[in-house]
Design an enzyme around this catalytic site. Structure first.
Site, PDB file in Angstrom:
ATOM      1  CG  HIS A 168      -2.070  -0.835   1.226  1.00 49.15           C
ATOM      2  ND1 HIS A 168      -2.413  -1.662   2.269  1.00 49.15           N
ATOM      3  CD2 HIS A 168      -3.030  -1.018   0.289  1.00 49.15           C
ATOM      4  CE1 HIS A 168      -3.528  -2.316   1.969  1.00 49.15           C
ATOM      5  NE2 HIS A 168      -3.927  -1.947   0.767  1.00 49.15           N
ATOM      6  CB  CYS A 255      -3.517  -1.545   8.847  1.00 43.15           C
ATOM      7  SG  CYS A 255      -2.047  -1.355   7.832  1.00 43.15           S
TER       8      CYS A 255
END
Length: 260
Positions: A168, A255
């Site tokens: 990511h 996250c």
């Protein structure tokens, strides 16, 4: 004036469940230890509360091993929330479980309908723009659909590239304040943070880049002393939190929560 890029009042988290051993991972470095992960998660939640957050702790979703990584399911902004469309097929169903939680908190909840994909881990909201990294989990169509939604809210979106082999965009960067970014050298070298102040992670400590600024604290993974020292020298109040088990599933500080 409140800086909505790092000043928050609420956080949403989800406890990991027994199924976490089946979580996605780019490289298999061994199964995570659930008891240790729960202890780290409790430290994370406690630190958010110390920072001033009202924390909603959602129960585990055993059918979705990666569901503790709630950030990928939504983008939360002062104007409203956007439900994402994860690029990993096994994670698509997580969004339906997050939707009612956000609809209780926001009057305006938008939805990425597809066919594109986009995950929250690829989105960095700064004081002036929303940066979105193209990655294996976020494609051009997903970015374009989000850009249309954000245009309604008067927020500019800028698409950037995620380095090859990086899951990511925020694996390699995080926001420290409205104008300052913590970044790996490989990501900063792309020029995507031109106009921002950039603090680089120390050599060999690239995994420290995924941190979060939540009010007065910078929460970062423990085990990266040189980067932590750089942040402290720059004036940030750093809290180091165990992340060894989430790291086995390519997870980091950002996250584990939605911040609003």
């Amino acid at each position: 004036m409140t800086d909505h890029s790092y000043e928050f009042t609420r956080a949403i988290t989800r406890r990991p469940g027994q199924s976490i051993t089946r979580g996605l991972r780019a490289v298999d470095t061994g199964a995570p230890d659930l008891d240790l992960m729960l202890a780290h998660h409790a430290d994370y939640v406690a630190t958010l509360r110390e920072a001033g957050a009202t924390v909603t702790e959602l129960p585990p979703l055993e059918d979705f091993p990666d569901a503790l990584f709630v950030e990928d399911t939504a983008l939360c902004l002062p104007e409203g929330a956007v439900l994402m469309r994860p690029g990993a097929p096994s994670r698509l169903g997580e969004v339906a479980h997050m939707a009612p939680v956000l609809r209780d908190l926001y009057a305006d909840v938008r939805v990425i309908e597809g066919p594109g994909f986009i995950e929250g881990g690829d989105i960095l909201t700064t004081g002036r723009e929303v940066l979105v990294g193209r990655s294996a989990r976020t494609d051009a169509a997903g970015v374009a659909e989000l850009a249309t939604i954000l245009k309604d809210w008067g927020r500019p979106l800028r698409e950037v590239a995620t380095p090859p082999g990086v899951l990511h965009f925020k694996t390699d960067c995080s926001l420290l304040d409205g104008e300052t970014v913590l970044s790996t050298e490989r990501l900063a070298a792309s020029g995507c943070f031109e106009g921002y102040r950039v603090i680089l992670t120390a050599d060999g400590e690239e995994a420290a880049a995924n941190a979060i600024r939540f009010n007065r604290f910078v929460l970062m993974a423990a085990g990266f002393p040189a980067t932590a020292e750089r942040l402290r020298r720059a004036g940030y109040e750093v809290r180091e939190i165990g992340n060894s088990e989430c790291a086995k599933l390519d997870g980091g500080m950002s996250c584990l929560s939605l911040r609003l």
